[in-house]
Design an enzyme around this catalytic site. Structure first.
Site, short mmCIF file in Angstrom:
data_model
loop_
_atom_site.label_atom_id
_atom_site.label_comp_id
_atom_site.label_asym_id
_atom_site.label_seq_id
_atom_site.Cartn_x
_atom_site.Cartn_y
_atom_site.Cartn_z
N ASN A 9 0.88 -1.18 0.00
CA ASN A 9 0.00 0.00 0.00
C ASN A 9 0.91 1.22 0.00
O ASN A 9 1.48 1.56 1.03
CB ASN A 9 -0.90 -0.02 1.24
CG ASN A 9 -1.68 1.27 1.41
OD1 ASN A 9 -1.82 2.05 0.46
ND2 ASN A 9 -2.20 1.50 2.61
N LYS A 11 0.18 4.28 -0.36
CA LYS A 11 -0.44 5.50 0.20
C LYS A 11 -0.15 6.70 -0.71
O LYS A 11 -0.05 6.54 -1.91
CB LYS A 11 0.05 5.74 1.64
CG LYS A 11 -0.05 4.49 2.50
CD LYS A 11 0.14 4.78 3.96
CE LYS A 11 0.19 3.46 4.73
NZ LYS A 11 0.05 3.64 6.15
N HIS A 96 -9.52 1.37 4.51
CA HIS A 96 -8.26 1.57 5.26
C HIS A 96 -8.52 2.52 6.42
O HIS A 96 -9.30 3.47 6.29
CB HIS A 96 -7.18 2.13 4.32
CG HIS A 96 -5.82 2.07 4.95
ND1 HIS A 96 -5.40 3.01 5.86
CD2 HIS A 96 -4.82 1.18 4.83
CE1 HIS A 96 -4.18 2.69 6.27
NE2 HIS A 96 -3.81 1.58 5.67
N GLU A 98 -6.92 4.91 7.56
CA GLU A 98 -6.66 6.33 7.26
C GLU A 98 -7.85 6.95 6.53
O GLU A 98 -8.16 8.13 6.72
CB GLU A 98 -5.35 6.46 6.45
CG GLU A 98 -4.14 6.17 7.33
CD GLU A 98 -2.93 5.62 6.61
OE1 GLU A 98 -2.87 5.68 5.36
OE2 GLU A 98 -2.02 5.12 7.30
N GLU A 168 -5.77 -4.85 10.40
CA GLU A 168 -4.72 -3.87 10.66
C GLU A 168 -5.03 -3.14 11.96
O GLU A 168 -5.82 -2.18 11.96
CB GLU A 168 -4.67 -2.85 9.51
CG GLU A 168 -4.38 -3.47 8.15
CD GLU A 168 -3.76 -2.46 7.21
OE1 GLU A 168 -2.63 -2.70 6.78
OE2 GLU A 168 -4.38 -1.41 6.94
N GLY A 174 2.24 2.17 10.80
CA GLY A 174 3.22 3.25 10.67
C GLY A 174 3.86 3.67 11.98
O GLY A 174 4.49 4.72 12.05
N SER A 214 3.15 -2.24 10.48
CA SER A 214 4.60 -2.30 10.72
C SER A 214 5.19 -3.67 10.43
O SER A 214 6.08 -4.14 11.15
CB SER A 214 4.91 -1.84 12.14
OG SER A 214 4.50 -0.50 12.32
C1 PEP Z 1 -0.92 0.15 6.03
O1 PEP Z 1 -1.09 1.36 6.01
O2 PEP Z 1 -1.74 -0.59 5.44
C2 PEP Z 1 0.22 -0.38 6.77
C3 PEP Z 1 0.18 -1.63 7.16
O3 PEP Z 1 1.25 0.50 7.02
P1 PEP Z 1 2.66 0.17 7.73
O4 PEP Z 1 3.15 -1.14 7.14
O5 PEP Z 1 3.54 1.32 7.35
O6 PEP Z 1 2.40 0.06 9.18
#
Ligand code: PEP
Length: 251
Positions: A9, A11, A96, A98, A168, A174, A214
């Site tokens: 992803n 972003k 997501h 976000e 998630e 992040g 992460s």
């Molecule tokens: C995401 O935004 O889907 C995600 C898993 O981000 P990160 O791997 O940076 O935590």
């Protein structure tokens, strides 16, 4: 056997030129790798058609990061599921955290988006997950269950089977904080049991449930070796080919 999937992803990162270069790097790396999972990159709308032109989708699937909750019309700035599909993309991330947090996406909107994506033959990668407060006050199972029920449980079993879920935990996105293998497995098993109660054990067994938050080459193996974790949705570590491929190779 359930499909194993590692999906990036990106972003709101990379210019068009940087994005095409990164897609080419991942595509080239996959030519030299016997990947034991499906590999997908979800990229900004502006990059879809150009990235599609430089990758081999039999090895590297392409997806968008969102789509509109309407098919067409007076919705300035929105990008519809038919538009996404017309670029050659085959996947779309929906729900997501976000999008939920910063753009007010609700289960009602997401329900529409999922239906429109499926109608275009796109595979939704549907995200669910609790925030830190919900983890700490112990309501995380109930939160995730209602996210699934509200947006997805009016689908037929045949349509539900076309979806990939991504758990998630918002507190792990992040932040560098990963759910432990045990915390992630416990939630994935709970999600599978929630699906089984609605659609039956056979459907639940078929659904790929990815972990996101992460995920890195160093922790991917432990997470992916859990019985109910079928791969990862990868943010930060998908922005360079090497760590992303490191995660792909964890399978
Ligand atoms: C995401 O935004 O889907 C995600 C898993 O981000 P990160 O791997 O940076 O935590």
């Amino acid at each position: 056997m359930r499909k194993k999937v590692v999906a990036g992803n990106w972003k709101m990162n990379t210019t068009l030129q940087e994005g095409v270069r990164l897609a080419e790097e991942v595509n080239n790396a996959l030519k030299e790798t016997e990947a034991k999972c499906d590999v997908v990159i979800c990229v900004p709308f502006t990059h879809l058609a150009s990235v599609n032109a430089v990758i081999d989708q039999s090895k590297l699937g392409l997806g968008a990061e969102n789509c509109a909750d309407h098919v067409k019309g007076a919705y300035t700035g929105e990008v519809s599921a038919p538009m996404v599909a017309s670029t050659g993309a085959r996947y779309v991330i929906l729900g997501h955290s976000e999008r939920r947090q910063y753009y007010g996406e609700t289960s009602a909107t997401l329900k529409e988006k999922v239906k429109l994506a499926l109608a275009e033959g796109l595979t939704p990668i549907f995200c669910i997950g609790e925030v830190l407060e919900e983890r700490e006050n112990g309501t995380y199972n109930a939160v995730v269950k209602s996210q699934i029920e509200e947006a997805l449980f009016d689908l037929t079993a045949d349509d539900f089977k076309k979806i990939i879920l991504a758990y998630e935990p918002v507190w792990a996105i992040g932040t560098g904080k990963t759910a432990t293998d045990e915390q992630a497995q416990e939630m994935h098993a709970f999600i599978r049991s929630t699906i089984a109660a609605k659609y039956g054990a056979d459907v639940a067994e078929e659904i790929s449930i990815l972990y996101g938050g992460s995920c890195k080459p160093t922790n991917a193996k432990g997470l992916f070796s859990q019985p109910d974790i079928d791969g990862g949705l990868i943010g930060g570590a998908s922005l360079e080919a090497e760590p992303f491929m490191g995660i792909v190779k964890a399978f």
